[in-house]
Design an enzyme around this catalytic site. Structure first.
Site, short mmCIF file in Angstrom:
data_model
loop_
_atom_site.label_atom_id
_atom_site.label_comp_id
_atom_site.label_asym_id
_atom_site.label_seq_id
_atom_site.Cartn_x
_atom_site.Cartn_y
_atom_site.Cartn_z
N GLU A 97 0.84 -1.21 0.00
CA GLU A 97 0.00 0.00 0.00
C GLU A 97 0.87 1.25 0.00
OE1 GLU A 97 -2.46 -1.16 3.32
OE2 GLU A 97 -3.31 -2.74 2.06
N SER A 213 -4.48 -12.11 2.83
CA SER A 213 -5.71 -12.81 3.22
C SER A 213 -5.45 -14.08 4.04
CB SER A 213 -6.56 -13.12 1.98
OG SER A 213 -6.94 -11.91 1.35
N GLY A 234 -3.34 -8.81 7.86
CA GLY A 234 -4.08 -7.55 7.88
C GLY A 234 -5.43 -7.73 8.53
C1 PEP Z 1 -1.38 -6.82 4.82
O1 PEP Z 1 -1.87 -5.71 4.84
O2 PEP Z 1 -0.17 -6.93 5.01
C2 PEP Z 1 -2.25 -7.96 4.55
C3 PEP Z 1 -1.69 -9.09 4.28
O3 PEP Z 1 -3.61 -7.73 4.57
P1 PEP Z 1 -4.76 -8.87 4.52
O4 PEP Z 1 -4.36 -9.95 5.51
O5 PEP Z 1 -6.00 -8.16 4.92
O6 PEP Z 1 -4.80 -9.40 3.13
#
Ligand code: PEP
Length: 253
Positions: A97, A213, A234
């Site tokens: 991000e 995820s 995340g």
């Molecule tokens: C992250 O932001 O590092 C991430 C892996 O998010 P998520 O687990 O929501 O995919």
């Protein structure tokens, strides 16, 4: 043996009070978990309070980013030294991000990683390809470029405080996860590159987290792969029960 490391990246979520409530839950529920290192990365405004609440607990307080300079005219930035001053012990750098929305480059990520290490923090260097890059057969080349920048100027002696997070961008926050085999293929490649950059001993010691995820239902399969040494989580880190289940899945068999 590498001790798995599971870190919850809370992104732009939770007030100070909410952060303290979650971390208190985690402290209570994870007190007895052995064989896994755990960290949480709150927003900057909650970092000091979280670190204070975690005093005496093995759960590490991590920052979601850091600046590469120690101080100066850098309005809006937070340095690694300031993170350490607030009680943080790790900094995540190069999250997709940051790369996607804030223009972080691989060279800049390397500068941030070096600054984190120089300030006595650990550095979690994130790498990962977009869907178009994967579909174009460029996954390993993209990861190579990100690793070359991210590891530039870092010595093998930093291995215990260096973590790589492989996070395919198409799997972050999408509910779509890399299969264990897809992730393991990239993790093994990263370890081979680490050996080229830092030598075989360091490559064997550096933890490589998977992120994208991760949830209680897929954590055990992913973390069962030989080169997956933990997770950067995340969405599922925002609920104590989900995060605790993922940490427990990372316990060595
Ligand atoms: C992250 O932001 O590092 C991430 C892996 O998010 P998520 O687990 O929501 O995919």
């Amino acid at each position: 043996m590498r001790t798995p490391f599971v870190v919850g990246n809370w992104k732009l979520h939770k007030t100070i009070a909410e952060s303290l409530a979650l971390v208190t839950e985690l402290k209570n529920q994870l007190g007895a978990v052995k064989g896994v290192a755990v960290g949480v990365a709150p927003v900057f405004t909650a970092l000091h309070a979280v670190a204070k609440r975690l005093e005496g607990s093995p759960i590490a307080t991590c920052a979601q980013d850091c600046h590469w300079e120690a101080s100066g005219a850098w309005t809006g930035e937070v340095s690694a030294g300031h993170i350490a001053d607030a009680g943080g012990t790790w900094a995540i750098v190069g999250h997709s991000e940051r790369r996607q929305f804030f223009g972080d480059t691989s060279e800049g990520v390397g500068k941030k990683a070096r600054a984190a290490l120089a300030a006595g923090l650990g550095a979690i260097v994130c790498v990962g390809e977009s869907l178009a890059e994967r579909d174009g057969g460029r996954t390993l080349a993209v990861v190579d470029e990100q690793l070359a920048g991210g590891l530039s100027g870092i010595a093998a002696a930093s291995a215990p405080r260096l973590v790589i997070a492989y996070e395919p961008v198409w799997a972050i926050g999408t509910g779509r996860t890399a299969t264990p085999a897809q992730a393991q293929e990239v993790h093994a490649h990263i370890r081979a590159r680490l050996a080229e950059h830092l030598g075989a001993d360091a490559a064997g010691a550096i933890r490589i987290q998977y992120g994208g995820s991760v949830k209680p239902s897929n954590a055990e399969a992913l973390l069962g792969e030989p080169d997956i040494d933990g997770a950067l989580v995340g969405g599922a880190s925002l609920e104590a029960s989900d995060f605790v289940a993922i940490v427990k899945a990372a316990r060595p068999g």
